[in-house]
Design a protein around this motif. Structure first.
Motif, PDB file in Angstrom:
ATOM      1  N   VAL A 441      44.251 -28.817 -61.592  1.00 64.34           N
ATOM      2  CA  VAL A 441      43.214 -29.286 -62.511  1.00 64.34           C
ATOM      3  C   VAL A 441      42.145 -30.060 -61.756  1.00 64.34           C
ATOM      4  O   VAL A 441      40.938 -29.867 -61.956  1.00 64.34           O
ATOM      5  N   ASN A 442      42.596 -30.943 -60.872  1.00 65.88           N
ATOM      6  CA  ASN A 442      41.650 -31.741 -60.076  1.00 65.88           C
ATOM      7  C   ASN A 442      40.810 -30.861 -59.153  1.00 65.88           C
ATOM      8  O   ASN A 442      39.619 -31.097 -58.956  1.00 65.88           O
ATOM      9  N   ALA A 448      34.001 -27.468 -59.975  1.00 63.94           N
ATOM     10  CA  ALA A 448      33.001 -27.438 -61.047  1.00 63.94           C
ATOM     11  C   ALA A 448      31.866 -28.441 -60.755  1.00 63.94           C
ATOM     12  O   ALA A 448      30.690 -28.161 -60.981  1.00 63.94           O
ATOM     13  N   ASP A 449      32.272 -29.617 -60.247  1.00 67.23           N
ATOM     14  CA  ASP A 449      31.259 -30.631 -59.907  1.00 67.23           C
ATOM     15  C   ASP A 449      30.348 -30.153 -58.788  1.00 67.23           C
ATOM     16  O   ASP A 449      29.135 -30.423 -58.786  1.00 67.23           O
ATOM     17  N   LYS A 450      30.923 -29.414 -57.817  1.00 66.56           N
ATOM     18  CA  LYS A 450      30.127 -28.882 -56.711  1.00 66.56           C
ATOM     19  C   LYS A 450      29.113 -27.867 -57.212  1.00 66.56           C
ATOM     20  O   LYS A 450      27.960 -27.822 -56.758  1.00 66.56           O
ATOM     21  N   VAL A 451      29.558 -27.018 -58.173  1.00 61.81           N
ATOM     22  CA  VAL A 451      28.663 -26.004 -58.735  1.00 61.81           C
ATOM     23  C   VAL A 451      27.498 -26.676 -59.471  1.00 61.81           C
ATOM     24  O   VAL A 451      26.343 -26.274 -59.358  1.00 61.81           O
TER      25      VAL A 451
END
Length: 454
Positions: A441-442, A448-451
């Motif tokens: 999950v992490n 997702a944060d990088k995208v």
């Protein structure tokens, strides 16, 4: 304890090879020769090079379990005819232990003294009437089972009597397999061929290869085969930290499905599969012939009353009942105890750390084949089992004297211990499974944060 006791010195005059008869080694120097290719070991303060001998060793490569270590106790424990066994050692002798290193821990010296006393007092001499009576009772139970089916037609009752005979035959073959009946290794081997082959339909050499390793390094990861039944079960949190972690998908539920997989399938599926694989690979004629005769004997017992699939059904029902009996009894002594990594630990300590007894009594002794005295059996595997109740008092006293726990439980308590261990390890695997989910999950969140950042 820190007190040390001197061991008897060994004579300097020795037959040997290599560096000569008077060569002296420290225990530290012997420990440096602890690989499969370069294996030295100590027996009675003499140093032997067994690097190449392991290929010819009658007991197999289990001898290498003690490479770089003192193997005096295992050597004495596994050989019923020590004089004959020592003849194999003469060409392997390369030196002796330095006198400064002959001092022993109190547990080692105390155990050696106890063993010497038991030998002198006749505790390694069998009562042949005990074994004759045991064999006769097995044959009578088989006869009773056949007559029961002829007169009642009851499958359950017949299979239960047959399973009782089979389990008692299992304890008898165990006696011969450990060379605890005759003083001749050859006599014990042929008796083992007949009992495990003709009565049980199994391979003598398969059993020995598996069981000797269990005794040599009890409850040791990657050494004791009884501690490894992956991917179905795991008996220690320690295994989760090794290559066995790949089996996590099911092991967190093992305490739930144990009842449906463990006891029902041990001798009905697992052992049959292992036996067939062993005989197919090594093609030991004696094993194959006697196993075939065992199945023919079973068919002959019910000749005229059962045939075809009904005969197979009776055989499988018998094995199914026996498998429950066998699995619970063989699990109760070791599975609840600590499982460790391989290390140099003296014989007395490693056997008591990895073994618990179940209280004695006529029923418990009969039901378990005296393996309720598992501590005594592991310390003295070539001792006739009918001596265990008396010997246990002296082993308990030595354990108390040297400060190591001598664990004994009730029969039902020991079964509860098995389930408690399975449950504890299952919870541990559940925690690891949750940790793995959290990591995934992490990881997804980081990706997702990088995208988003891009």
């Amino acid at each position: 304890m820190t007190v040390e006791v001197s061991a008897p010195a060994v004579p300097v005059e020795m037959e040997g090879k290599g560096s000569g008869p008077t060569t002296v080694y420290t225990r530290e120097e012997v420990a440096q020769h602890g690989t499969y290719e370069d294996a030295w070991l100590i027996i009675d303060n003499l140093v032997y090079d067994v690097s190449k001998f392991s290929e010819r060793h009658p007991g197999g490569k289990v001898i290498l379990y003690y490479r770089g270590q003192d193997a005096t106790e295992p050597f004495n424990a596994f050989h019923c005819d020590l004089a004959s066994s020592r003849k194999y050692l003469k060409p392997l002798l390369i030196g002796r232990v330095a006198e400064a290193d002959m001092k022993l821990d109190p547990r080692v010296s105390g155990f050696r003294k106890l063993r010497e006393e038991l030998v002198e007092e006749g505790f390694f001499k069998p009562n042949y009437f005990f074994y004759i009576g045991h064999l006769v009772s097995i044959l009578l139970m088989e006869y009773l089972a056949v007559q029961c089916f002829n007169y009642t037609g009851s499958w359950i009752l017949t299979a239960t009597i047959l399973a009782t005979a089979q389990q008692q035959a299992g304890w008898l073959q165990h006696d011969f397999g450990h060379a605890s009946v005759f003083r001749s290794a050859v006599a014990n081997q042929w008796a083992h061929y007949l009992t495990i082959g003709l009565l049980k339909g199994a391979s003598s050499w398969w059993w020995k290869a598996k069981h000797t390793r269990h005794h040599a390094k009890t409850n040791v990861v990657t050494r004791d085969p009884d501690m490894h039944v992956e991917p179905f079960f795991s008996f220690s949190e320690l295994m989760a930290k090794t290559r066995f972690s790949k089996y996590l998908p099911t092991l967190h539920l093992q305490d739930k499905y144990w009842y449906f997989v463990g006891p029902p399938m041990t001798t009905t599926v697992l052992f049959v599969y292992q036996n067939m694989c062993w005989m197919a690979r090594y093609a030991v004629l004696e094993d194959m012939a006697l196993t075939l005769l065992c199945y023919i004997r079973f068919e002959y017992m019910f000749h005229g009353t059962l045939s075809g699939w009904s005969l197979v059904g009776m055989y499988l029902l018998t094995r199914f009942i026996e498998s429950h009996w066998f699995t619970w009894v063989t699990s109760m002594s070791h599975l609840p105890m600590e499982i460790i990594r391989d290390q140099s630990i003296d014989w007395f300590t490693i056997q008591l750390q990895g073994t618990q007894n179940v209280e004695g009594g006529y029923f418990n002794n009969w039901f378990t084949g005296h393996l309720n005295y598992q501590i005594e059996h592991h310390l003295f595997p070539t001792m006739p089992r009918h001596h265990y109740p008396e010997v246990s008092k002296r082993v308990r006293a030595l354990a108390k004297e040297t400060g190591i726990e001598y664990r004994e439980r009730g029969l039902w308590q020991s079964f509860e211990d098995v389930m408690a261990k399975l449950s504890t390890v299952a919870k541990y695997y559940t925690e690891i499974k949750e940790e793995e989910k959290l990591k995934k999950v992490n990881a997804k969140k980081v990706n997702a944060d990088k995208v988003k950042a891009q």
